[in-house]
Design an enzyme around this catalytic site. Structure first.
Site, PDB file in Angstrom:
ATOM      1  N   SER A 210       0.958  -1.076  -0.128  1.00 35.35           N
ATOM      2  CA  SER A 210       0.023  -0.032  -0.122  1.00 35.35           C
ATOM      3  C   SER A 210       0.868   1.273   0.079  1.00 35.35           C
ATOM      4  O   SER A 210       1.593   1.447  -0.735  1.00 35.35           O
ATOM      5  CB  SER A 210      -0.956   0.050   1.083  1.00 35.35           C
TER       6      SER A 210
ATOM      7  N   HIS B 232      -6.970  -5.880  -1.609  1.00 32.73           N
ATOM      8  CA  HIS B 232      -5.857  -5.060  -1.239  1.00 32.73           C
ATOM      9  C   HIS B 232      -4.643  -5.729  -0.384  1.00 32.73           C
ATOM     10  O   HIS B 232      -3.501  -5.529  -0.626  1.00 32.73           O
ATOM     11  CB  HIS B 232      -5.915  -3.686  -0.626  1.00 32.73           C
TER      12      HIS B 232
ATOM     13  N   ASP C 119      -8.065  -5.469  -6.276  1.00 31.83           N
ATOM     14  CA  ASP C 119      -7.684  -4.255  -5.427  1.00 31.83           C
ATOM     15  C   ASP C 119      -8.725  -3.158  -5.522  1.00 31.83           C
ATOM     16  O   ASP C 119      -8.837  -2.443  -6.648  1.00 31.83           O
ATOM     17  CB  ASP C 119      -6.220  -3.808  -5.515  1.00 31.83           C
TER      18      ASP C 119
END
Length: 421
Positions: free
Chosen positions: A232, A360, A326
């Site tokens: 991330s 994600h 994601d």
């Protein structure tokens, strides 16, 4: 004969280690339900259950017997862990103290009612985050704040800096597990921890440069370069570090962005503004959660060109691990954009592994899939994408892929593990 529940390894294992689960002493073809319960450090319960039928000898081996329904179905030896769901809404399983294990309680119940069957057998198993011999060393060196995990043995070991996302603080569980695979791994905090800045208004890469210098100079870290591992916002920072800083040989980018996000990035006399946003592009799902995938501008033209991380400067070897579903941002698009820019400038083509139906938070193996939770930047519940089983399988493969990649580029190990998905 009383039923017995056996686990291998018995008693304890590392969190990323497969666990063999078997039941003996059942009646021939007896229907049973297996339940697993884990309580996290905040007191939240995570649970999973599955219905099974013993074989003609009254035995049940989860490596050979398919689940007939419940939290999952089919042949899933580790399903009782990766299919766990929290009792608390929108809650993600996170390990904060790696010096203590998660304790998993496993039960065998008569029949196919997960809450009504007679208890036949029970076992308690500890899932640890530090392999035997791994050493945990708090780091307060200059401005650098983090924790270094060193494998058992004399070393030196390939060095890696590990970065998490926009939530801040210091998470150590990935670094501690990876140290058990033969790497010297420093979990690095960069804001909202100890005496570091409390917010992300501006990120100065000189801080990360100091961390690289620290690890490169450590007697237990094997040079001449180190690796980076990030997810991330942490993955985006890894791209920035590889683009601006020296001493970085390899980087694994898990669902990262090639654009600078949320805050201004500065290094010496250079500055990258954050990519533009549009809150009106946020959608609301039928469950009432936010879908923020289109929140960021696509940085291909206009002013937002200035926010793109100059990956073309880097000579680092890259591995992009991408969840194709994601919903935090367009991770696959960003990976391919980074690849295009690198190749256009004559740099090594990065390796990109895309996992279908994967969201994600690609974590170490057997962490439960998190459908939705509070996003610390938006302070609202957002969806992360993916589907439970596919996400679980991706985590197992990604964990092997990143180890192989780091061994190859940091210590010359040429072994490869083909992608399974």
């Amino acid at each position: 004969m009383a039923a017995t529940l056996s686990l291998e390894p018995a008693g304890r294992s590392c969190w990323d280690e497969p666990l063999s689960i078997a039941v003996r002493g059942l009646a021939p073809e007896q229907p049973v339900t297996l339940r697993a319960v884990l309580r996290d450090e905040k007191g939240a319960l995570f649970r999973a259950h599955a219905r099974y039928r013993a074989d003609a000898a009254g035995e049940l081996d989860l490596a050979r017997a398919p689940a007939l329904g419940g939290s999952f179905a089919g042949l899933e030896p580790m399903g009782l862990l990766w299919a766990m769901e929290p009792d608390r809404p929108h809650w993600r399983l996170v390990k904060r103290d790696v010096q203590t294990p998660f304790v998993v309680e496993l039960e065998v119940l008569d029949g196919h009612e997960p809450d009504g069957g007679r208890l036949l057998a029970r076992a308690v198993h500890e899932r640890h985050f530090m392999a035997p011999g791994v050493r945990r060393v708090p780091v307060r060196e200059g401005r650098v704040r983090g924790t270094l995990f060193l494998p058992a043995g004399t070393g030196p070991f390939p060095g890696i800096i590990d970065l998490f996302g926009i939530g801040g603080g210091l998470l150590e569980y990935r670094a501690s597990l990876l140290a058990g695979k033969g790497f010297a791994v420093m979990a690095l905090a960069y804001y909202n921890y100890d005496d570091l800045p409390k917010d992300l208004d501006v990120i100065h890469l000189e801080y990360f440069e100091e961390a690289v210098t620290y690890l490169l100079s450590h007697p237990q870290a094997e040079g001449p370069g180190i690796g980076l591992l990030g997810i991330s916002k942490g993955a985006e920072l890894c791209l920035s570090m590889a683009s601006f800083l020296k001493g970085i040989t390899a980087a694994v980018i898990i669902n990262g962005s090639v654009a600078n996000v949320a805050t201004t990035l500065k290094y010496k006399d250079e500055s990258l503004p954050p990519v533009g946003t549009d809150i009106n592009r946020t959608k609301v799902t039928k469950d009432g959660f936010s879908d923020i995938m289109d929140f960021l501008n696509v940085p291909l033209e206009g002013a937002d060109q200035n926010c793109i991380i100059p990956v073309e400067r880097s000579d680092t070897a890259f591995l992009f691990l991408v969840g194709q579903d994601d919903h935090n941002w367009k991770s696959e698009f960003y990976a391919r954009e980074a690849s295009k820019r690198l190749q256009t400038h004559g740099k090594e083509k990065p390796q990109i592994i895309c996992y279908p139906e994967t969201g994600h938070y690609i974590e170490p193996p057997y962490f439960p899939w998190c459908k939705a939770s509070i996003h610390s930047y938006f302070n609202t519940v957002v969806i992360w994408g993916g589907k439970s089983r596919a996400h679980a399988m991706a985590q197992v493969d990604a964990w092997q892929q990143l180890q192989t990649f780091f061994h190859k580029h940091l210590s010359g190990d040429k072994r490869t593990i083909p992608a399974k998905l």
